[in-house]
Enzyme design. Structure first.
Site, PDB file in Angstrom:
ATOM      1  N   GLY A  92      -2.853  19.455 -28.580  1.00  0.00           N
ATOM      2  CA  GLY A  92      -2.952  18.857 -27.255  1.00  0.00           C
ATOM      3  C   GLY A  92      -2.063  17.636 -27.193  1.00  0.00           C
ATOM      4  O   GLY A  92      -1.255  17.384 -28.092  1.00  0.00           O
TER       5      GLY A  92
ATOM      6  N   ILE B 220      -2.597  14.423 -27.633  1.00  0.00           N
ATOM      7  CA  ILE B 220      -2.722  13.473 -28.743  1.00  0.00           C
ATOM      8  C   ILE B 220      -2.034  14.004 -29.992  1.00  0.00           C
ATOM      9  O   ILE B 220      -1.244  13.301 -30.641  1.00  0.00           O
ATOM     10  CB  ILE B 220      -4.211  13.167 -29.037  1.00  0.00           C
ATOM     11  CG1 ILE B 220      -4.851  12.432 -27.855  1.00  0.00           C
ATOM     12  CG2 ILE B 220      -4.353  12.331 -30.311  1.00  0.00           C
ATOM     13  CD1 ILE B 220      -6.357  12.237 -27.985  1.00  0.00           C
TER      14      ILE B 220
ATOM     15  N   ALA C  10      -6.841   8.594 -18.296  1.00  0.00           N
ATOM     16  CA  ALA C  10      -7.104   7.252 -17.774  1.00  0.00           C
ATOM     17  C   ALA C  10      -6.919   7.188 -16.266  1.00  0.00           C
ATOM     18  O   ALA C  10      -7.715   6.557 -15.555  1.00  0.00           O
ATOM     19  CB  ALA C  10      -6.190   6.240 -18.469  1.00  0.00           C
ATOM     20  N   HIS C  11      -5.862   7.819 -15.745  1.00  0.00           N
ATOM     21  CA  HIS C  11      -5.606   7.721 -14.312  1.00  0.00           C
ATOM     22  C   HIS C  11      -6.663   8.466 -13.498  1.00  0.00           C
ATOM     23  O   HIS C  11      -6.970   8.088 -12.374  1.00  0.00           O
ATOM     24  CB  HIS C  11      -4.190   8.186 -13.953  1.00  0.00           C
ATOM     25  CG  HIS C  11      -3.743   9.447 -14.608  1.00  0.00           C
ATOM     26  ND1 HIS C  11      -3.295   9.496 -15.910  1.00  0.00           N
ATOM     27  CD2 HIS C  11      -3.654  10.716 -14.157  1.00  0.00           C
ATOM     28  CE1 HIS C  11      -2.934  10.732 -16.215  1.00  0.00           C
ATOM     29  NE2 HIS C  11      -3.160  11.494 -15.170  1.00  0.00           N
TER      30      HIS C  11
ATOM     31  N   HIS D 137      21.869  10.784  -5.909  1.00  0.00           N
ATOM     32  CA  HIS D 137      22.776  11.318  -6.928  1.00  0.00           C
ATOM     33  C   HIS D 137      23.538  10.153  -7.574  1.00  0.00           C
ATOM     34  O   HIS D 137      23.947   9.223  -6.882  1.00  0.00           O
ATOM     35  CB  HIS D 137      23.775  12.280  -6.264  1.00  0.00           C
ATOM     36  CG  HIS D 137      24.840  12.762  -7.205  1.00  0.00           C
ATOM     37  ND1 HIS D 137      24.626  13.769  -8.115  1.00  0.00           N
ATOM     38  CD2 HIS D 137      26.134  12.358  -7.377  1.00  0.00           C
ATOM     39  CE1 HIS D 137      25.735  13.973  -8.805  1.00  0.00           C
ATOM     40  NE2 HIS D 137      26.669  13.128  -8.368  1.00  0.00           N
TER      41      HIS D 137
END
Length: 479
Positions: free
Chosen positions: A197, A199, A333-334, A458
């Site tokens: 995952g 981590i 966290a978000h 751009h």
């Protein structure tokens, strides 16, 4: 005598807890936060932030080793593990102090200790049962301590901890969790990472960049199993080019420890093999901190080690709420921060929308980075959608080529009938900074037509987002 009655008490001062506390204070609630270790929680002190500091050191080291690719020269390149760790801890310490300041600025009371619910509107705080792993800063001087406190609303934001599997128990020396992996006294020569995952992959990427021989074992048949399969395969190919070895569809069944090494027994496809390494990182996920809170006595419903909530953080017990990791996946966290805001605003009676988990982005800060939001192609098809899928490779983008980062892909998935953006998936340089563009688009219910008529600057990497949308509808320009 200190006032012990509040409108809202939040148990846990991590990203969910302290953000909820600040929003509550903004809304006029008399608010307190109970914390037992360090303000900012795991994310700030032992997760998101310090790992990014370490990964930044690894990134700079990588570029220094490849200076010739940029017409530069750098000789006698080396690194100091202690200095890297010191920088990482310093970054966390600075932000930890910032959280303390923000709570004080917003007149949020900090109660230092461990909380247990005795009634839906009452907690008893006791002294921490164990010292902090490594507190970044001392507790605020004007904190309260052990005692009984009451509040009309109690929000549980106690986070999560590393999941421990039988036979893979961390010992702090040979078998690490992210705590030990973040503060190595010296670099091991070889490393086994169990779990791919976010981590696991981030630590694999960091240690590989620092010259460690890294092997990753993953139970599923693809790395980063929650990601789109096509994106995962590209990431795996790039990580393998850098020297990381993967064993997929495999599990570690046994660890035999020697004085300064570990021999792992790995089973895959009915076969068994042994691998001896200096250190092992167990990165098999996290589990909610629901123990010792008094939830059982109050009848708060839990499931799979997490507290069950609705879209506003409400548990089945009136006056008791939960947010963040302790309230279930995605454990980010978000997500915790936004959940905290929704919860508090609902308590205030504001017109607030429930959490839309399908619009929560995920980011993995390996090299190359991976970022995504919404449905994978496989899940979209399984849900019965007729799809239009667009792709645009980094190797066709001028900015990516100029950066020397021409390996990667931007992939967009649309509902063919409505033009609704169902998912966006990216692998490559700086995609963790790009994904928010698609998150905003999904939140605004933007269609492919509106994205097509958006002017992207751009030369930028973001142009690939535009081209990917165009590709889904047969209008791609630069490919």
């Amino acid at each position: 005598m200190a006032d012990t009655n509040f409108d809202i008490i939040i148990i846990g001062g991590g990203p969910g807890g302290y953000v909820a506390a600040i929003r509550a204070a903004q809304l006029g609630f008399k608010t307190a936060v109970v914390e037992r270790e360090h303000l900012g929680g795991i994310c700030l002190n032992w997760g998101c932030i310090p790992t990014k500091a370490l990964l930044r050191s690894a990134e700079i080291y990588h570029y220094m080793k490849h200076a010739k690719n940029y017409g530069l020269s750098a000789d006698n390149i080396s690194f100091d593990p202690a200095a890297m760790v010191q920088r990482s801890r310093g970054v966390s310490g600075r932000l930890n102090g910032g959280v303390t300041m923000l709570l004080k600025k917003n007149k949020v009371t900090v109660i230092w200790g461990e909380a247990k619910l005795t009634k839906p509107n009452e907690i008893v705080v006791s002294a921490p049962s164990k010292p902090a792993v490594q507190p970044q800063n001392p507790a605020p001087k004007d904190k309260l301590g052990p005692g009984t406190y009451t509040a009309k609303n109690i929000i549980i934001a106690t986070g999560a901890r590393p999941r421990v599997l039988p036979g893979l128990e961390p010992d702090g020396k040979l078998v690490w969790t992210y705590f030990e992996a973040m503060v190595p006294k010296a670099m091991p020569k070889s490393l086994l990472v169990v779990g791919s995952g976010a981590i696991g992959i981030e630590f694999a990427s960091f240690y590989n960049a620092m010259g460690v021989d890294v092997t990753v074992v993953e139970l599923m048949d693809q790395i980063m199993p929650v990601e789109d399969a096509e994106i995962s395969k590209i990431a795996q190919k790039q990580l393998e080019k850098q020297g990381i070895k993967f064993k997929l569809g495999a599990r570690v069944t046994k660890l035999d420890k020697a004085a300064d090494s570990v021999t792992a027994t790995i089973e895959a496809g009915g076969k068994s093999e042994q691998l001896t390494v200096d250190r092992v990182i167990s990165a098999v996920g996290v589990q909610g901190n629901i123990e010792g809170l008094g939830l059982e006595a109050l009848g708060v419903k839990t499931e799979k080690g997490c507290i069950v909530i609705d879209g506003y953080g409400r548990t089945n017990v009136p006056g008791v709420y939960a947010i963040g990791d302790v309230a279930g996946p995605p454990m980010l966290a978000h997500k915790a921060e936004h959940e905290g805001v929704i919860c508090v605003e609902k308590i205030k009676g504001l017109d607030v929308h429930p959490m839309k988990k399908e619009q929560i982005p995920g980011c993995t800060y390996c090299h190359p980075q991976v970022a995504s939001v919404g449905l994978t192609e496989a899940k979209a098809r399984a849900a019965g959608y007729e799809l239009k899928v667009g792709r645009f490779p980094f190797l066709a983008n001028g900015k990516a080529i100029a950066l020397g980062e021409d390996q990667g892909l931007v992939k967009t998935i649309f509902d063919a009938k409505t033009g609704r953006l169902l998912g966006a998936h990216m692998v490559g340089a700086e995609v963790t900074e790009l994904i928010q563009g698609f998150v905003v688009a999904m939140g605004l219910e933007t269609t492919e037509e509106e994205l097509m008529h958006t002017v992207f600057p751009h030369p930028t990497l973001s142009e690939m987002m535009h081209e990917s949308v165009l590709d889904a509808y047969g209008r791609v320009i630069h490919m």
